[in-house]
Each structure stands twice: as structure tokens, then as C-alpha cells.
Design an enzyme around this catalytic site. Structure first.
Site, PDB file in Angstrom:
ATOM      1  N   SER A 190      18.044 -19.033  15.570  1.00  0.00           N
ATOM      2  CA  SER A 190      17.556 -17.938  14.732  1.00  0.00           C
ATOM      3  C   SER A 190      16.087 -18.108  14.348  1.00  0.00           C
ATOM      4  CB  SER A 190      18.464 -17.814  13.500  1.00  0.00           C
ATOM      5  OG  SER A 190      18.190 -16.632  12.790  1.00  0.00           O
ATOM      6  N   ASP A 221       4.728 -18.441  23.294  1.00  0.00           N
ATOM      7  CA  ASP A 221       4.099 -17.264  23.894  1.00  0.00           C
ATOM      8  C   ASP A 221       2.595 -17.218  23.636  1.00  0.00           C
ATOM      9  OD1 ASP A 221       6.537 -16.502  24.829  1.00  0.00           O
ATOM     10  OD2 ASP A 221       6.665 -14.619  23.713  1.00  0.00           O
ATOM     11  N   LYS A 251      20.382 -17.414  19.216  1.00  0.00           N
ATOM     12  CA  LYS A 251      20.737 -16.358  18.251  1.00  0.00           C
ATOM     13  C   LYS A 251      19.504 -15.492  18.005  1.00  0.00           C
ATOM     14  CE  LYS A 251      22.342 -15.435  13.552  1.00  0.00           C
ATOM     15  NZ  LYS A 251      21.137 -14.702  13.123  1.00  0.00           N
TER      16      LYS A 251
END
Length: 438
Positions: free
Chosen positions: A306, A317, A331
Site C-alpha cells: 500500500s 519512476d 495492494k
């Protein structure tokens, strides 16, 4: 058959529940309501199904072997609606709602285990540091097949958590299965779980370590303070930081954004998308950089879920960090807590989150840049031979400096000495500094 006035009254009561305002926010914050008309305009009430519901309810009340009251039947019906949506949506009674609020504030009673579900069993997502579970050796991935001798297969997560929580000091026995092996018992005593979400220290000169055990309301502030303290203790700018998110089950979305922002100066951190307008949120970094741009390695594993994946995905990224470890939990959904009357609430999945590059992590997880699996480190016995500096009458070093005889290089134990993944992360940071010429 039921009389139509009864059916109409029941249908209206259910319509009020179905048409209640929906909201979306970072877990577990509350947000502005969306008018009921926006939610129900496209979906007329299923009258035939409501008639069936009312008929089933009447039949149970009339024919079940023991008397059952309306409140019990309706609450069980609500739980059934939520339990069949996804593993993270749930109906929270007063006690469950209170426990959720306590867990995000950092103090609650229990064993210190974050759980999920797998094949009908309760699965340990991660044990929380410095709790009865972690001290007893419970590990991420363990299946809890029994609680106090009662099988957990078929139980909801809420039911299992209710059984694991209870009076402080009471003992509870969990039957675990690890890696497909034979079941074994672990007996724990319930305790007040006081979770300090951030721990930090210098691994050695110039290299810092931050561990986040879970994302609470104040975690972002604590990470900022940890970076400042390590820089002060080091006496100068750090040359690298290890951010440890292993076995971190997640928590508050806003805190994850704040943590990532400490290491980023621009760009998108995360965005969410759902069916209603308020569920589409975007979070971007501000120009401040609490980390001063130092090289960063992030440790993740199968217990990183999460909010942990939000941080790891953003830093990966944005090419801000090297991710090391094993694949994360996967998740990628956001839960919103929707308060109801009488101290109850719905915990409802309202959106999916996406990394800056548009990746959905749901059921896939984050793949580290460098895979490093856990390994047990066993230190070899130090059998140092005599050195030149041990010989009587040896010459001193012509450039000055103290002699270094046998035993002079002994050092106290450090966290990286018995943590293979952490030692690899530190080695990578040193290599990055050498190759960059810093």
C-alpha cells in the site's frame, strides 16, 4: 407471501442506506460528501431483489431454530455486502471503528500483526516491529490456520482480528504454517501496541538509515526530523541514505506522499482514479528537499504494501532511488472510511492508485531494480595473524599516524552486520559515491 406495505417500507429503508453519501479520501481520513443523486441517478433500485431480501429475512425470523432479532440479521447482511466486494472493504462496528482510529494514531491493543487473506486463510502481511508478534518470530507470509485451536478458514479478516485482540496480558495461541511446512503453535500475550513509525541512525560515518514500520498521521514529520538529526550527528552532509520499507503494511496515503516529497523536488508522486469525481486526486512534490539530494537506496519485500508501494513506486519512476530487495505485496487500492450513525463506519475501496509513470501496482507489486533475497550472515571466527605493528622494534610509518596492530580494527556490532539486504544496500551506496567521484 409478504404484504406489499411491509415490502415498500423495507425497500425505502434500504434505499436510504444505499443512497447515503459516498466520499473518498486517503485512508483513513474523511472527505466531502458526494450528493446521493450523483451515485443513484444511473441505478434504479432493484425492487425484485429487495422483495427477495425481505422474504428471506422474514423466513429466517419465522423458521430458524433459534430466535434472531432484526438488528443481528441486518448487520450480518451489511457485513455480507462488504465482505464480497474485495478483501479490504469492511463494515466497522463501534469497536472496529475505534481500533482503526487508534492504529493510525500509533497506539492500540493486540499482537502486532497486519493480516490479509489467501485461499480462505488469514495470512500475515507483516509483523510490526517491537511487538509480541515480531519478538515471537512471526514472519510475513505465515498462514494463521487456527486461533486458540479454532480453524480460521472461512472467517473474514474482521472476525479473525476480533479474536486476536482482547484483554491486555491474556495469552493467545496461533497455529501457523510457514512455506508449506507443518503447522506449529506460537503463544503470545496481548499487549498495548505502541508503534513508533520511524527509526533512524547512522550505519557508519556519512551513511544514514531510516526505517518506517507503518505510515501514521505524523510519519512525514518524523522522517523530516530523522534526516535533520542524522545530518547533525554526522557533522556534515550525508553521502547516502537507506530507506527501509520492508514489512511495512502501509497506512495513511497523505503520509506516504509527505515521505516521498522529502526526497523529491519536482514531479508527480502518485495519483488515484475511481468512479466518483472526488476519488481522482493528484499529488506532486514541492521544491524543498530535506534529503539534500543524497544517493538513496530503498529496501522492499513481500511485506511492503500500500503506502510503502506508493513511496517506492514514486522514487523508482522519478529515478531518485535504487530499489533493492524482493517484489512488494501488490495492494494498489485506496480505502475511504465513511462514518455512519451510532459510531459505525464503512471502510470502502473507492479508488486505485497509480505511480507517476501510470503503473497500477494492484495484484502485481513493485519489482526492485536489484533483487536481493534474505540471507543469514554468519561471521567467521577472527583468526588474525600478527602484523608488522606487533613486532618489537618495528619502524613507524614515515608519513605519520598511529600504528595499527592486531585487534585495533575491531568495531562494535552494527545493524548491517547481521542483515544481508541492508549490508548490500550500504555497499551499493558506497559504490555509487566512488563511481561518481564524490
Amino acid at each position: 407471501m409478504l404484504h406489499s406495505p411491509r415490502l415498500t417500507q423495507l425497500a425505502l429503508s434500504i434505499a436510504l442506506a444505499v443512497g447515503a453519501p459516498l466520499a473518498t479520501a486517503a485512508e483513513p481520513a474523511k472527505a466531502a460528501a458526494v450528493p446521493a443523486t450523483e451515485v443513484t441517478a444511473k441505478a434504479p433500485l432493484p425492487l425484485e431483489e429487495l422483495r427477495t431480501f425481505a422474504e428471506v429475512m422474514d423466513r429466517i425470523k419465522a423458521a430458524y431454530v433459534e430466535p434472531v432479532d432484526d438488528k443481528t440479521l441486518l448487520e450480518n447482511a451489511i457485513k455480507g455486502m462488504l465482505s464480497n466486494l474485495d478483501p479490504h472493504s469492511a463494515y466497522l462496528g463501534p469497536e472496529d471503528f475505534q481500533e482503526l482510529q487508534e492504529s493510525t494514531s500509533g497506539e492500540f491493543g493486540g499482537l502486532g500483526i497486519e493480516v490479509g487473506q489467501e485461499d480462505g486463510f488469514i495470512k500475515v502481511v507483516s509483523p510490526i516491529d517491537d511487538t509480541p508478534a515480531s519478538r515471537a518470530g512471526v514472519q510475513a507470509g505465515d498462514l494463521i490456520v487456527k486461533i486458540n485451536g479454532a480453524p480460521t478458514r472461512g472467517q473474514t479478516m474482521t472476525e479473525a482480528v476480533d479474536k486476536m485482540r482482547g484483554k491486555i496480558g491474556e495469552k493467545i495461541t496461533l497455529t501457523l504454517v510457514r512455506d508449506g511446512g507443518n503447522p506449529f503453535d506460537v503463544t503470545l500475550a496481548r499487549a498495548v501496541i505502541q508503534v513508533k513509525s520511524v527509526k533512524s541512525q547512522l550505519l557508519e560515518n556519512d551513511y544514514g538509515y531510516i526505517r518506517i514500520t507503518q505510515f501514521q498521521v505524523k510519519t512525514g514529520d518524523e522522517v523530516g526530523k530523522a534526516l535533520a538529526k542524522m545530518r547533525k550527528d554526522n557533522g556534515k552532509k550525508l553521502r547516502g541514505v537507506v530507506l527501509d520499507l520492508r514489512n511495512n503494511p502501509g497506512g495513511v496515503l497523505q503520509s506516504a506522499v509527505e515521505v516521498a516529497d522529502h526526497f523529491l523536488t519536482k514531479g508527480l508522486i502518485v495519483y488515484t482514479k475511481g468512479r466518483i469525481a472526488n476519488s481522482e486526486l493528484r499529488f506532486s512534490a514541492d521544491p524543498a528537499d530535506a534529503s539534500e539530494g543524497v544517493p538513496l537506496v530503498v529496501l522492499i519485500n513481500g511485506g511492503s504494501a500500500s503506502a510503502s508501494e506508493i513511496v517506492a513506486g514514486a522514487l523508482q519512476d522519478q529515478k531518485r532511488a535504487v530499489l533493492m530487495g524482493t517484489d512488494s505485496f501488490g495492494k494498489g487500492s485506496v480505502q475511504t472510511v465513511l462514518p455512519l450513525a451510532n459510531d459505525r463506519a464503512l471502510k470502502l475501496t473507492t479508488a486505485l492508485y497509480y505511480t507517476p509513470n501510470g503503473r497500477s501496482i494492484q495484484a502485481q507489486g513493485i519489482v526492485p531494480d536489484i533483487e536481493v533475497r534474505p540471507a543469514k550472515l554468519t561471521a567467521e571466527v577472527d583468526t588474525e595473524n600478527f602484523k608488522e605493528a606487533d613486532l618489537q622494534g618495528h619502524l613507524g610509518n614515515g608519513n605519520g599516524g598511529a600504528d595499527r596492530p592486531t585487534g585495533s580494527s575491531k568495531r562494535k556490532e552494527r545493524p548491517q552486520d547481521d542483515d544481508f539486504q541492508l549490508s548490500q544496500a550500504l555497499s551499493l551506496l558506497k559504490g555509487l559515491n566512488i563511481t561518481s567521484g564524490k
